[in-house]
Design a protein around this motif. Structure first.
Motif, PDB file in Angstrom:
ATOM      1  N   ASP A 164       0.831  -1.203   0.000  1.00 21.07           N
ATOM      2  CA  ASP A 164       0.000   0.000   0.000  1.00 21.07           C
ATOM      3  C   ASP A 164       0.867   1.256   0.000  1.00 21.07           C
ATOM      4  OD1 ASP A 164      -1.973   1.863   0.195  1.00 21.07           O
ATOM      5  OD2 ASP A 164      -2.794   1.155   2.100  1.00 21.07           O
ATOM      6  N   GLY A 165       0.786   2.008  -1.079  1.00 22.01           N
ATOM      7  CA  GLY A 165       1.559   3.253  -1.161  1.00 22.01           C
ATOM      8  C   GLY A 165       0.644   4.449  -1.329  1.00 22.01           C
ATOM      9  N   GLY A 166      -0.617   4.311  -0.933  1.00 24.95           N
ATOM     10  CA  GLY A 166      -1.573   5.421  -1.054  1.00 24.95           C
ATOM     11  C   GLY A 166      -2.033   5.631  -2.486  1.00 24.95           C
ATOM     12  N   SER A 167      -2.703   6.761  -2.717  1.00 27.10           N
ATOM     13  CA  SER A 167      -3.158   7.091  -4.078  1.00 27.10           C
ATOM     14  C   SER A 167      -1.961   7.530  -4.901  1.00 27.10           C
ATOM     15  CB  SER A 167      -4.096   8.291  -4.070  1.00 27.10           C
ATOM     16  OG  SER A 167      -5.273   7.987  -3.484  1.00 27.10           O
ATOM     17  N   THR A 168      -1.896   7.067  -6.138  1.00 26.87           N
ATOM     18  CA  THR A 168      -0.737   7.429  -6.968  1.00 26.87           C
ATOM     19  C   THR A 168      -0.836   8.913  -7.347  1.00 26.87           C
ATOM     20  OG1 THR A 168      -1.857   6.842  -9.027  1.00 26.87           O
ATOM     21  CG2 THR A 168      -0.659   5.093  -7.902  1.00 26.87           C
ATOM     22  N   HIS A 169       0.265   9.651  -7.298  1.00 27.30           N
ATOM     23  CA  HIS A 169       0.120  11.103  -7.452  1.00 27.30           C
ATOM     24  C   HIS A 169       0.096  11.579  -8.897  1.00 27.30           C
ATOM     25  CE1 HIS A 169       4.599  11.628  -7.543  1.00 27.30           C
ATOM     26  NE2 HIS A 169       4.244  12.548  -8.391  1.00 27.30           N
TER      27      HIS A 169
END
Ligand code: TXA
Ligand code: MG
Length: 337
Positions: free
Chosen positions: A173-178
């Protein structure tokens, strides 16, 4: 459960997510990883079983090769026969970042990674977690977008879980991709720089560094190389019908159907909030790009009859957004060039 797998499970539970990802990849598993563009379905490029799993999980044809991810320019250099001088300029300026370079491979890259083509697609992603993961591994990672072939790319862990969760052991899990759009793919023919796939770095931004760039057109017989497979057919499509065009016209056309609306800056009138996604209230194309696939995922799960979306301003990342939307459009008849 055998004693061995019980022990492995206990060990995995006590590990940090990064350590778990690293361990699973070393032992040949395929896992999902975050990048700054979209989540990828990753495996060791030197393990044919892992690569087979990637194709199987994605239901992707073997004729569509995989992008290789490394942690630095020098690691990328180890994989190519010759680093084109303009490729080096671009890599120095845009790596780590959403740029993929198509370069003549050397024999360290297995043919099954490139589907037998002489060039390998390589990039250094900029997501800090994935960079750390790549630095910890003694091999590069092959990673296509972590979606079933032809569907919308995932920009959150949740998107991956919904689409492929039952088929993979772990999602880092790396969050929402920017960035939110796949990488821009660039190749070289002599002195020419050619964009094979529009993506998260706009053509104008690349041109500021290397001068004029051509866009790959299949009908242009001058090209030495075949097109990037998968880049010209219908792609990125939701399951729901999607049509792109003038929103007022489409609202009239579909007035009798239940609608989901993707809007740029302002919501349309007459449609409830729940059924609309405004991708950038301040009218920023970068923000719109980041939110585009998420909006399509959301609208697709509403189970409406029809999704409608506008074309965006046709410059910078707006050109990539329009290209993705026009290929996601599964109503309009398209003629591939
Ligand atoms: O942003 C991205 O590029 C993401 C993240 C995960 O890195 N990856 C991605 O991979 O979009 P994929 O497989 O969904 O799209 C890669 C495209 C495909 O159209 C593939 O055919 C093309 O790149 N490609 C890969 N290797 C190639 C090669 N050696 N020659 C020509 N085309 C290649
Ligand atoms: Mg893809």
């Amino acid at each position: 459960m055998t004693i061995k797998s019980k022990l492995e499970k206990e060990q995995l539970t006590s590990m940090s997510n990064l350590a778990k990802a690293s361990y699973l990849l070393r032992s040949g598993s395929v896992i999902a990883i975050p990048t700054e563009t979209v989540y990828g379905l990753a495996g060791n490029i030197y393990n044919p079983d892992s690569i087979k799993q990637i194709y199987k999980i994605k239901q992707r044809p073997y004729t569509s090769p995989l992008i290789v991810h490394t942690c630095s320019l020098s690691r990328a250099e180890e994989l190519v026969a010759e680093f084109h001088p303009l490729a080096r300029v671009l890599a120095q300026r845009f790596w780590p970042g959403p740029l993929t370079l198509l370069l003549e491979k050397n024999n360290k890259v297995p043919d099954y990674i490139t589907s037998g083509h002489s060039r390998v697609a390589v990039r250094v992603p900029s997501h800090p977690m994935t960079l750390e993961l790549l630095r910890s591994l003694p091999f590069p990672l092959a990673a296509p977008s972590a979606n079933p072939f032809g569907y919308i790319s995932p920009t959150t862990k949740e998107h991956v879980r919904k689409q492929l969760g039952s088929k993979i052991r772990f999602i880092l899990d790396g969050g929402s991709t920017h960035c939110g759009l796949e990488s821009t793919i660039v190749g070289f023919e002599g002195e020419r720089v050619i964009i094979y796939r529009l993506g998260g770095i706009a053509q104008e931004t690349l041109e500021e560094v290397v001068g004029e760039i051509d866009r790959y057109v299949k009908a242009d017989v001058q090209h030495k190389y075949p097109p990037v497979p998968g880049a010209t057919s219908r792609h990125y499509s939701p399951n729901t019908q999607l049509e792109v065009g003038n929103l007022d016209t489409l609202l009239k056309k579909y007035s009798k159907r239940s609608l989901g609306v993707l809007a740029y800056k302002t919501p349309v009138e007459g449609i409830t909030k729940k059924y609309q996604v405004v991708v950038s209230r301040k009218g920023c194309l970068k923000e719109a790009a980041k939110n585009l696939f998420s909006a399509l995922h959301y609208l697709d799960q509403l189970e409406v009859d029809q999704i409608i979306a506008p074309y965006f301003p046709n410059y910078g990342l707006g050109i990539t957004i329009n290209e993705r939307l026009s290929r996601a459009d599964n109503v309009t008849k398209r003629i591939d060039l």
